[in-house]
Enzyme design. Structure first.
Site, PDB file in Angstrom:
ATOM      1  N   ASN A 322       0.747  -1.230  -0.050  1.00 34.03           N
ATOM      2  CA  ASN A 322      -0.013   0.091  -0.221  1.00 34.03           C
ATOM      3  C   ASN A 322       0.821   1.154   0.039  1.00 34.03           C
ATOM      4  OD1 ASN A 322      -2.430  -1.482   0.229  1.00 34.03           O
ATOM      5  ND2 ASN A 322      -2.676  -1.145   2.369  1.00 34.03           N
ATOM      6  N   ARG A 647     -10.848  -4.481 -13.606  1.00 33.87           N
ATOM      7  CA  ARG A 647      -9.737  -5.267 -13.065  1.00 33.87           C
ATOM      8  C   ARG A 647     -10.275  -6.662 -13.187  1.00 33.87           C
ATOM      9  NH1 ARG A 647      -6.048  -1.707 -10.958  1.00 33.87           N
ATOM     10  NH2 ARG A 647      -6.789  -0.130  -9.653  1.00 33.87           N
ATOM     11  N   ARG A 677      -5.521   1.438 -12.856  1.00 33.37           N
ATOM     12  CA  ARG A 677      -4.127   1.677 -12.437  1.00 33.37           C
ATOM     13  C   ARG A 677      -3.300   0.362 -12.204  1.00 33.37           C
ATOM     14  NH1 ARG A 677      -4.286   5.770  -8.881  1.00 33.37           N
ATOM     15  NH2 ARG A 677      -4.247   7.630 -10.378  1.00 33.37           N
ATOM     16  N   HIS A 707     -15.819   2.690 -14.165  1.00 35.75           N
ATOM     17  CA  HIS A 707     -15.616   1.837 -12.812  1.00 35.75           C
ATOM     18  C   HIS A 707     -16.751   1.028 -12.557  1.00 35.75           C
ATOM     19  CE1 HIS A 707     -14.696   1.566  -8.437  1.00 35.75           C
ATOM     20  NE2 HIS A 707     -13.799   1.268  -9.017  1.00 35.75           N
ATOM     21  N   TYR A 740     -11.841  -9.884  -0.818  1.00 34.35           N
ATOM     22  CA  TYR A 740     -12.804  -8.591  -0.630  1.00 34.35           C
ATOM     23  C   TYR A 740     -14.271  -9.094  -0.449  1.00 34.35           C
ATOM     24  CZ  TYR A 740      -8.722  -5.854  -3.014  1.00 34.35           C
ATOM     25  OH  TYR A 740      -7.567  -5.443  -3.363  1.00 34.35           O
ATOM     26  N   ARG A 836     -14.042   2.399   5.435  1.00 35.87           N
ATOM     27  CA  ARG A 836     -12.756   1.451   5.546  1.00 35.87           C
ATOM     28  C   ARG A 836     -11.695   2.345   5.573  1.00 35.87           C
ATOM     29  NH1 ARG A 836      -9.425  -0.018   1.503  1.00 35.87           N
ATOM     30  NH2 ARG A 836     -11.403  -0.820   0.253  1.00 35.87           N
ATOM     31  N   HIS A 864     -15.224  -3.930   1.029  1.00 36.68           N
ATOM     32  CA  HIS A 864     -15.029  -3.196  -0.386  1.00 36.68           C
ATOM     33  C   HIS A 864     -16.459  -2.762  -0.986  1.00 36.68           C
ATOM     34  CE1 HIS A 864     -14.061  -3.119  -4.786  1.00 36.68           C
ATOM     35  NE2 HIS A 864     -13.138  -2.527  -4.200  1.00 36.68           N
TER      36      HIS A 864
END
Length: 981
Positions: A322, A647, A677, A707, A740, A836, A864
């Site tokens: 991270n 993703r 990304r 997204h 997740y 979160r 998530h």
């Protein structure tokens, strides 16, 4: 300080308790060489202090925390070198001029001089003078000069060019010796078992050890009992000594604390602050510092003794990963803004340059805590038979084994790079991890400098044969390379070496007028690999020619350099999460297959046709989403499939199923987002596979990221075309879906089907969606919908109606949404938020946010999902509430610069599932929850007296979802709370 007691006894008849008075006597410490403890964490400094002839410019700065022994070392050096010692207050040009130019000088406590303009000028002049003389200058400081704020920039620069030696916090060996010495000094009897217990359970710092022994001495005298483990436990429980590496918690000022069970507790009393503290931008928390706060919470899971040991290693690895991404993207962006000089302040009023200063301070604390955490974990791993060896610990058998391993598996991919006029300094890529070495050939003293880039194609930790007791043993790759350097450079020996790692700017810049978006991204990816260096980490103690050469060639300043007293590149620790050590991992968990799907013979379409179904991942298998696309690919009644891909995994089963569908003659449209990304290259590869199979691939927009997570399957049933739609809060990624938490809505609702088609028409043909029925889409109407829902709750509160908001998301930073929530709170709306990660809202402040409370859940699974409940004039949970799932967090980028979805849930069972099961369990969680305080700190409210605190992850693993149940499970009561109406 030495203590003794006066005991005053009073007769029983007087009914007064016997009292004990502590008398304190001054204790003068001994600074003799015999009394100084030399062990692993300070032994190199002992050598450096003796090597005065090699001090650059005759100066040396000794940095160490309180009680670390830096004063003791300085006094030994003072005696040996016949030097004069100045306390900071005494230091001046007039005073040091009294001594001859041959007299060496010691200056204690540099940090106290910082900020005194006259003394800073005197020190600067003295540094210049002494560099031309034969005498030496030793400076001590509790802080690295990088962390001190000097008035005189030239002095800062001069000190940063001085050799610096750091005393790190003690390792287990030194701490054990230190406790033994402190007990002996105070004449406290102890056993080796007691010392071991202290080392394992108390904070790893010099000052904490002194405080602990001092408090134990007092407690022993007051109770007139010998020191025991029970006393130690009591002190730790009372917080007399805090565990090393945890984020400093300021809980006495600007905090409201409160219960973490938001479902069953009242709102805490609001904090009253002066209006100036919350006016303008002060009513928001800084985004970047809030993110760092989140990474502290991740790191503290690595320190949590309730978490299995190798899962703690995983948390530490995640914290490091991270952090690398944060620096490569967020910090790199701020640095670019700061360099232009033309920028607006952030939402919280800070300029980019001001943010960078705060980020660096907090980042250094975080990195230091990561190192301390790894040292603790490493020792615990050794206790359970997992050993990380250094080359000095290798046996002859190990060396023979590694000879073969090195020649066969490492040497072929290794590329040593000489550094000389014929071999210019090579390019070091982003995240490049490199050993710099200076060698000498003994026979003719010829020297050679070179770089050994550590190959990423090989695991960082090289496995060794099991130890005599079955231990799992590893050696880091960098240690192996240094051990086998004679294979690479025969006849040479190492004179000097250092390890360094580079992070580069990893953001992508795309030309808005690009004619071929795929080709433009491929070019941008190559540019990113060569982005500007934004961080360099180097092994501590590297002060020679190599260090200067590395920094010069990388064009990186000494001031920004990060010295690491331990392992560099902790993201690689994930390799040590050994699947074969199930005893050190979470108990195995197998995601459920929904009963309803089983009852329909694994036919997803039949199960969804009977009723909408919401699956909660990872508790219910993500394989249902894959099956949905795979079944569609093989079903001759399916005529078309439309899919967004943000993703996905390297060998994506979703992409394979879409390719199969296209090859079977179905119309397949795939929106592949190239701007995801760090997944850009993978998405380019997937898009080409889809195109080869005959699918129609679109890439969305240059200025917007898509997204949203949507799949549409159009199926011919009789004379009708039925649209089956999947809306998700998470990515179509089967690997991350194992850890997740997300939700997947499967529906054949006609309105949602039409809305989904309009979304696909927009991203494929720029057809602006019109007259949406159950879906809101950003950047069109999602913000408007969200703020109107908050406004409606505000209006209901003003009319005296029940008004509540329950919301769960990853991030809340949009100032317009935050202002709407402040306004709602001031009107009386009760707002409970589970955020979160990043949160810019300041909760629990009187007159601003007294009706808002915020918590963060960090545990076994990564939260998530985005779930929103608005009471709509009733009390939550309510059958009349408005319930939504979304792909969007409450951030400006999601609401204005991305294509996102907000889906209103109409099905009663799914609504009940979200409110009474998923969101209610998150609100109830105690074991994994951190409460956000008005000052920006997070407090964990674990109740040691209650070992059975509610854990929402455990609850979800043990209970099926409401909408996924079959007829047999429909009678089971698995809600946490029933709708009141």
């Amino acid at each position: 300080m030495v203590f003794c007691t006066l005991v005053r006894r009073v007769s029983k008849a007087s009914r007064k308790v016997t009292s004990t008075q502590i008398l304190e006597f001054d204790f003068k410490p001994s600074y003799s060489e015999a009394d100084f403890i030399i062990a692993g964490s300070n032994s190199n400094l002992w050598d450096l202090l003796q090597d005065v002839e090699n001090w650059p410019d005759n100066r040396f700065i000794l940095v160490g925390p309180e009680y670390s022994g830096k004063t003791h070392l300085a006094r030994i050096w003072e005696i040996k070198n016949k030097a004069h010692c100045f306390e900071t207050e005494e230091f001046s040009a007039e005073e040091y001029a009294k001594f001859p130019s041959t007299k060496s000088i010691v200056l204690e406590n540099l940090e106290r001089l910082c900020g005194n303009r006259e003394q800073e000028e005197d020190l600067f002049q003295f540094c210049d003078t002494i560099s031309k003389e034969s005498r030496k200058f030793l400076i001590t400081s509790s802080l690295d000069p990088k962390e001190l704020e000097f008035i005189k920039p030239d002095l800062r620069s001069r000190l940063l060019g001085t050799r610096i030696g750091k005393i790190n916090q003690p390792d287990a060996k030194l701490l054990s010796i230190l406790y033994s010495k402190l007990f002996s000094d105070k004449q406290i009897s102890y056993t080796p078992d007691l010392i071991q217990y202290l080392v394992k359970n108390s904070e790893r710092s010099f000052s904490a050890a002194h405080r602990m022994v001092e408090n134990l001495d007092k407690m022993s005298l007051i109770n007139r009992k010998p020191v025991s483990k029970k006393m130690i436990r009591e002190l730790i429980k009372e917080g007399a000594v805090k565990k090393k590496g945890t984020k400093e918690e300021i809980v006495l000022k600007n905090t409201t604390k409160g219960s973490s069970d938001f479902l069953n507790s009242e709102y805490p009393e609001a904090l009253e602050v002066s209006p100036s503290e919350i006016e303008g931008p002060k009513k928001y928390f800084n985004r970047e510092l809030s993110w760092l706060n989140f990474n502290w919470r991740v790191l503290e899971e690595a320190q949590n003794p309730d978490v299995p040991l190798l899962e703690r290693v995983r948390f530490l690895s995640i914290s490091a990963t991270n952090f690398d991404e944060f620096y490569s993207v967020r910090v790199a962006g701020l640095m670019e803004l700061a360099s232009t000089g033309n920028y607006p302040p952030g939402t919280d009023g800070r300029l980019p340059s001001e943010q960078l200063i705060e980020i660096e301070k907090e980042s250094r604390k975080l990195m230091s805590a990561q190192i301390d955490t790894w040292n603790l974990i490493r020792e615990e791993m050794e206790d359970v038979g997992i050993l990380i060896l250094e080359r000095e610990q290798l046996t002859e058998d190990d060396r023979n084994y590694l000879d073969t391993k090195f020649i066969e598996d490492v040497f072929p991919v290794l590329t040593p790079l000489a550094i000389d006029p014929a071999h210019p300094f090579p390019f070091i890529p982003n995240a490049g991890f490199t050993i710099a070495i200076r060698l000498e050939r003994p026979k003719d003293k010829k020297q050679l400098s070179a770089l050994l880039p550590i190959p990423v194609q090989i695991n960082r930790f090289v496995s060794l044969p099991d130890g005599p007791k079955g231990e799992n043993r590893f050696i880091p790759l960098e240690e192996l390379l240094l051990e086998k350097v004679h294979f690479i450079f025969p006849d040479y020996k190492i004179v000097e070496n250092c390890i360094f790692r580079v992070l580069r700017d990893s953001d992508l810049e795309i030309e808005e007028e690009a004619e071929d978006l795929v080709r433009e991204f491929e070019t941008a990816l190559k540019r990113r690999r060569r982005g500007e260096v934004i961080q360099v980490s180097i092994s501590q103690g590297s002060y020679g020619e190599l260090r200067k050469k590395v920094l010069t060639e990388l064009r990186f300043s000494e001031e920004k350099l990060t010295e690491i007293p331990g392992m560099i590149g902790m993201a690689d620790l994930g390799e040590l999460v050994l699947e074969k050590r199930q005893d050190l991992l979470w108990p195995k968990f197998t995601p459920r297959v929904p009963e309803r799907v089983k009852e329909h013979s694994d036919d997803i379409f039949a199960a969804v046709k009977s009723k909408d179904m919401l699956l909660h991942h990872p508790y219910e298998t993500f394989d249902m989403v894959i099956r949905f696309i795979r079944q569609a690919a093989q079903d001759h009644n399916v005529v078309a499939i439309k899919q967004t891909l943000y993703r996905t995994s390297y060998e994506s089963p979703i992409v394979e199923a879409l390719c199969e569908a296209a090859e079977n003659g179905k119309s397949v449209t795939a929106l592949v987002e190239l701007k995801a990304r760090f997944d850009e290259a993978a998405n380019i590869r997937q898009s080409r596979a889809l195109e080869r199979a005959g699918a129609h691939v679109v890439y969305g927009f240059i200025n917007l990221k898509t997204h949203a997570k949507v799949s549409s399957v159009i199926r011919r049933e009789g004379n009708q075309l039925i649209t089956y739609t999947h809306f998700g809060t998470g990515n179509y990624h089967p690997i991350t879906a194992r850890v997740y938490t997300d939700v997947s809505l499967f529906t054949c609702d006609e309105a949602l089907g039409r809305d989904g088609t309009k979304l696909f028409n927009y991203v494929s043909g720029y057809a602006v969606p019109d007259k949406l029925e159950s879906l809101s889409i950003s950047p069109f109407n999602l913000r408007e919908t969200l703020q109107s829902l908050i406004a409606q709750e505000t209006e209901n509160a003003k009319k005296g109606k029940p008004a509540q908001i329950w919301a769960k998301m990853n991030a809340l930073i949009d100032p317009l949404v935050i202002d709407s929530l402040y306004e709602a709170s001031q009107a009386g709306v009760k707002i409970s938020l589970v955020v979160r990660g990043i949160c810019g809202l300041r909760p629990g402040i009187k007159g601003l946010s007294e009706n808002i409370r915020v918590k963060s859940i960090v545990g076994r699974f990564l939260e998530h999902s985005r779930l929103f409940c608005f009471s709509n004039g009733h009390t939550l949970p309510s059958a009349k509430a408005r319930i939504f799932i979304s792909s969007a967090d409450w951030m400006e980028r999601n609401l204005d610069r991305r294509v996102e979805t907000l889906v209103e849930i109409k099905n009663d069972t799914v609504r009940d599932q979200i409110m009474s099961q998923i969101v209610a369990a998150n609100l109830s969680d105690q074991e994994q929850s951190w409460i956000l305080q008005p000052n920006g700190n997070y407090i964990r409210t674990k109740n040691e007296a209650n070992a059975n605190q509610f854990n929402c992850h455990t609850f979800f693993m043990e209970n099926p979802s409401l909408s996924g149940r079959g007829s047999a499970g429909a009678k089971k009561e698995i809600r946490l709370i029933r709708p009141k109406d």
